[in-house]
Scaffold this motif. Structure first.
Motif, PDB file in Angstrom:
ATOM      1  N   LEU A  83       0.847  -1.190   0.000  1.00  8.22           N
ATOM      2  CA  LEU A  83       0.000   0.000   0.000  1.00  8.22           C
ATOM      3  C   LEU A  83       0.884   1.243   0.000  1.00  8.22           C
ATOM      4  N   PRO A  84       0.546   2.289  -0.761  1.00  7.54           N
ATOM      5  CA  PRO A  84       1.322   3.538  -0.701  1.00  7.54           C
ATOM      6  C   PRO A  84       1.353   4.077   0.724  1.00  7.54           C
ATOM      7  N   THR A  85       2.542   4.469   1.190  1.00  8.62           N
ATOM      8  CA  THR A  85       2.669   4.921   2.573  1.00  8.62           C
ATOM      9  C   THR A  85       3.253   6.325   2.702  1.00  8.62           C
ATOM     10  N   THR A  86       3.968   6.815   1.676  1.00 11.90           N
ATOM     11  CA  THR A  86       4.512   8.173   1.744  1.00 11.90           C
ATOM     12  C   THR A  86       3.522   9.153   1.127  1.00 11.90           C
ATOM     13  N   ASN A  87       3.686  10.435   1.427  1.00  8.79           N
ATOM     14  CA  ASN A  87       2.784  11.449   0.886  1.00  8.79           C
ATOM     15  C   ASN A  87       2.818  11.467  -0.640  1.00  8.79           C
ATOM     16  N   LYS A  88       3.999  11.317  -1.215  1.00 12.43           N
ATOM     17  CA  LYS A  88       4.096  11.315  -2.676  1.00 12.43           C
ATOM     18  C   LYS A  88       3.353  10.131  -3.281  1.00 12.43           C
ATOM     19  N   GLU A  89       3.478   8.967  -2.635  1.00 12.27           N
ATOM     20  CA  GLU A  89       2.800   7.773  -3.144  1.00 12.27           C
ATOM     21  C   GLU A  89       1.286   7.893  -3.009  1.00 12.27           C
ATOM     22  N   VAL A  90       0.828   8.411  -1.881  1.00  9.12           N
ATOM     23  CA  VAL A  90      -0.620   8.579  -1.679  1.00  9.12           C
ATOM     24  C   VAL A  90      -1.168   9.593  -2.672  1.00  9.12           C
ATOM     25  N   ALA A  91      -0.438  10.697  -2.887  1.00  7.17           N
ATOM     26  CA  ALA A  91      -0.876  11.699  -3.861  1.00  7.17           C
ATOM     27  C   ALA A  91      -0.965  11.096  -5.259  1.00  7.17           C
ATOM     28  N   GLN A  92      -0.058  10.185  -5.582  1.00  8.16           N
ATOM     29  CA  GLN A  92      -0.076   9.533  -6.887  1.00  8.16           C
ATOM     30  C   GLN A  92      -1.344   8.710  -7.081  1.00  8.16           C
ATOM     31  N   VAL A  93      -1.814   8.072  -5.996  1.00  6.61           N
ATOM     32  CA  VAL A  93      -3.060   7.294  -6.083  1.00  6.61           C
ATOM     33  C   VAL A  93      -4.227   8.201  -6.458  1.00  6.61           C
ATOM     34  N   TYR A  94      -4.308   9.379  -5.801  1.00  5.33           N
ATOM     35  CA  TYR A  94      -5.384  10.318  -6.130  1.00  5.33           C
ATOM     36  C   TYR A  94      -5.233  10.848  -7.551  1.00  5.33           C
ATOM     37  N   TYR A  95      -3.993  11.106  -7.955  1.00  2.64           N
ATOM     38  CA  TYR A  95      -3.751  11.593  -9.316  1.00  2.64           C
ATOM     39  C   TYR A  95      -4.202  10.552 -10.344  1.00  2.64           C
ATOM     40  N   ASP A  96      -3.828   9.294 -10.130  1.00  2.00           N
ATOM     41  CA  ASP A  96      -4.247   8.228 -11.046  1.00  2.00           C
ATOM     42  C   ASP A  96      -5.763   8.109 -11.092  1.00  2.00           C
ATOM     43  N   GLY A  97      -6.412   8.262  -9.921  1.00  5.02           N
ATOM     44  CA  GLY A  97      -7.868   8.243  -9.886  1.00  5.02           C
ATOM     45  C   GLY A  97      -8.463   9.396 -10.666  1.00  5.02           C
ATOM     46  N   GLY A  98      -7.811  10.569 -10.588  1.00  9.76           N
ATOM     47  CA  GLY A  98      -8.281  11.727 -11.343  1.00  9.76           C
ATOM     48  C   GLY A  98      -8.175  11.507 -12.845  1.00  9.76           C
ATOM     49  N   ILE A  99      -7.073  10.898 -13.280  1.00 10.77           N
ATOM     50  CA  ILE A  99      -6.908  10.597 -14.709  1.00 10.77           C
ATOM     51  C   ILE A  99      -7.990   9.635 -15.177  1.00 10.77           C
ATOM     52  N   ALA A 100      -8.258   8.596 -14.358  1.00  8.73           N
ATOM     53  CA  ALA A 100      -9.293   7.625 -14.720  1.00  8.73           C
ATOM     54  C   ALA A 100     -10.660   8.298 -14.803  1.00  8.73           C
ATOM     55  N   SER A 101     -10.968   9.192 -13.870  1.00  9.84           N
ATOM     56  CA  SER A 101     -12.249   9.910 -13.893  1.00  9.84           C
ATOM     57  C   SER A 101     -12.359  10.791 -15.130  1.00  9.84           C
ATOM     58  N   PHE A 102     -11.269  11.467 -15.462  1.00  7.71           N
ATOM     59  CA  PHE A 102     -11.265  12.336 -16.643  1.00  7.71           C
ATOM     60  C   PHE A 102     -11.519  11.532 -17.916  1.00  7.71           C
ATOM     61  N   GLN A 103     -10.849  10.390 -18.030  1.00  9.72           N
ATOM     62  CA  GLN A 103     -11.017   9.563 -19.227  1.00  9.72           C
ATOM     63  C   GLN A 103     -12.428   9.013 -19.353  1.00  9.72           C
ATOM     64  N   ASN A 104     -13.120   8.889 -18.208  1.00 14.03           N
ATOM     65  CA  ASN A 104     -14.509   8.401 -18.219  1.00 14.03           C
ATOM     66  C   ASN A 104     -15.525   9.536 -18.307  1.00 14.03           C
ATOM     67  N   GLY A 105     -15.024  10.771 -18.438  1.00 12.72           N
ATOM     68  CA  GLY A 105     -15.918  11.901 -18.575  1.00 12.72           C
ATOM     69  C   GLY A 105     -16.471  12.440 -17.275  1.00 12.72           C
ATOM     70  N   ASN A 106     -15.931  11.953 -16.136  1.00 13.73           N
ATOM     71  CA  ASN A 106     -16.390  12.437 -14.823  1.00 13.73           C
ATOM     72  C   ASN A 106     -15.488  13.590 -14.380  1.00 13.73           C
ATOM     73  N   TYR A 107     -15.738  14.771 -14.926  1.00 11.89           N
ATOM     74  CA  TYR A 107     -14.806  15.882 -14.751  1.00 11.89           C
ATOM     75  C   TYR A 107     -14.804  16.438 -13.329  1.00 11.89           C
TER      76      TYR A 107
END
Length: 325
Positions: free
Chosen positions: A277-301
């Protein structure tokens, strides 16, 4: 890293660590305990916490705990309730004339994940910026299922559960969490250092991910009838079963797949190094960023914007998240 575990990262969680707290108070408390523990307490800042262990002469664990530094002289030890007595006994074993006293504090220790509480001690338990809060108030706790999931996915063990007294510290994840090989002498250091500088531990904790197994029991793991490790704890997700286990040296290959056997049942599992599991702040932020990219690609702006903003809040220097916004 799959975003399936984002719910574990999305909000702070609260867990009780112990009903009582050991206090070491006196001008030589830090100096003495530093000579006994595997970690370097001198490096521990005031109002912060870290892991520590006490060993016997051959490097086997007597106790494992969290150390909170209250001041330049005073310390608190957070120990699982059942091991408070043996911990005090081990500390007192070599206490001759040093100026400090040990006493039990009738307060409860809580872990607050991803929450730098201003009244607590800051450090890394599961994540960066976790807090330990020592209080006589009763706090509402998170679900025990989340506690189990965090242990399995980060590798952080609990004394008396995934790690038992009498185990060689090299074979446990406390080796990474609590052993400083650069500090001076401590009881058991010679054995521990020899193992570390030679071939390393015979067994070591890893995460096993099983795609088609709905449940897994604690116990020995076999390959071709030979014992190669054991399962310590496990959890189920929608896509897989994840287990904390010990594996022998030759099978500890990150992302390697093997066919194991347990109680006559065979199954395939992929090995991952800890923490999964991501444990550092950079790793956790990356999870949210990846989720944002997935939402954008699905049109959930709107969801994408929210995820990018969360990534920036966690890691303010995250340039890709600003650009994506």
């Amino acid at each position: 890293m799959s975003i399936q575990f984002k719910n574990l990262l999305s909000k702070p969680h609260v867990f009780k660590l112990s009903h009582k707290v050991i206090q070491l108070k006196g001008s030589e408390a830090v100096q003495y305990l530093n000579s006994q523990t595997t970690n370097n307490i001198n490096d521990l800042q005031v109002n912060s916490f870290g892991f520590g262990t006490l060993l016997d002469r051959v490097g086997k664990i007597v106790s494992a705990f969290v150390i909170c530094r209250e001041s330049e002289e005073d310390l608190y030890l957070i120990v699982t309730d059942n091991y408070i007595g043996p911990t005090i006994e081990r500390i007192e074993q070599f206490h001759i004339s040093e100026d400090f006293e040990i006493k039990l504090i009738e307060k409860t220790a809580y872990l607050l994940t991803r929450n730098s509480n201003e009244n607590g001690y800051v450090g890394k338990y599961f994540f960066e910026n976790d807090s330990i809060l020592i209080s006589d108030q009763k706090l509402e706790q998170s679900d025990n299922r989340i506690w189990k999931e965090l242990k399995v996915l980060t590798g952080v063990p609990e004394l008396g559960q995934e790690v038992k007294p009498g185990e060689l510290v090299n074979n446990t994840y406390f080796d990474e969490l609590a052993v400083d090989y650069q500090k001076g002498c401590f009881l058991g250091q010679e054995t521990v250092a020899k193992i570390n500088t030679r071939r390393g531990a015979a067994y070591k904790p890893v995460l096993l991910k099983l795609e088609k197994v709905k449940s897994l029991e604690s116990g020995e793991l076999l390959i071709d009838g030979k014992k190669v490790g054991k399962i310590l704890n496990s959890m189920n997700t929608e896509e897989a079963t994840c287990a904390m286990g010990y594996l022998a040296r030759e099978y500890r290959l990150d992302k390697g797949s093997f066919e194991f056997e347990q109680d006559g049942k065979k199954f395939s599992a992929t090995v991952f190094y800890y923490p999964y599991l991501p444990t550092t702040n950079k790793e956790v932020a990356q999870v949210y960023y990846d989720g944002g990219i997935a939402s954008f690609q699905n049109g959930n702006y709107d969801e994408a914007v929210q995820s990018f903003n969360q990534a920036i809040e966690i890691n303010p220097s995250f340039e890709d998240a600003y650009e994506s916004l």
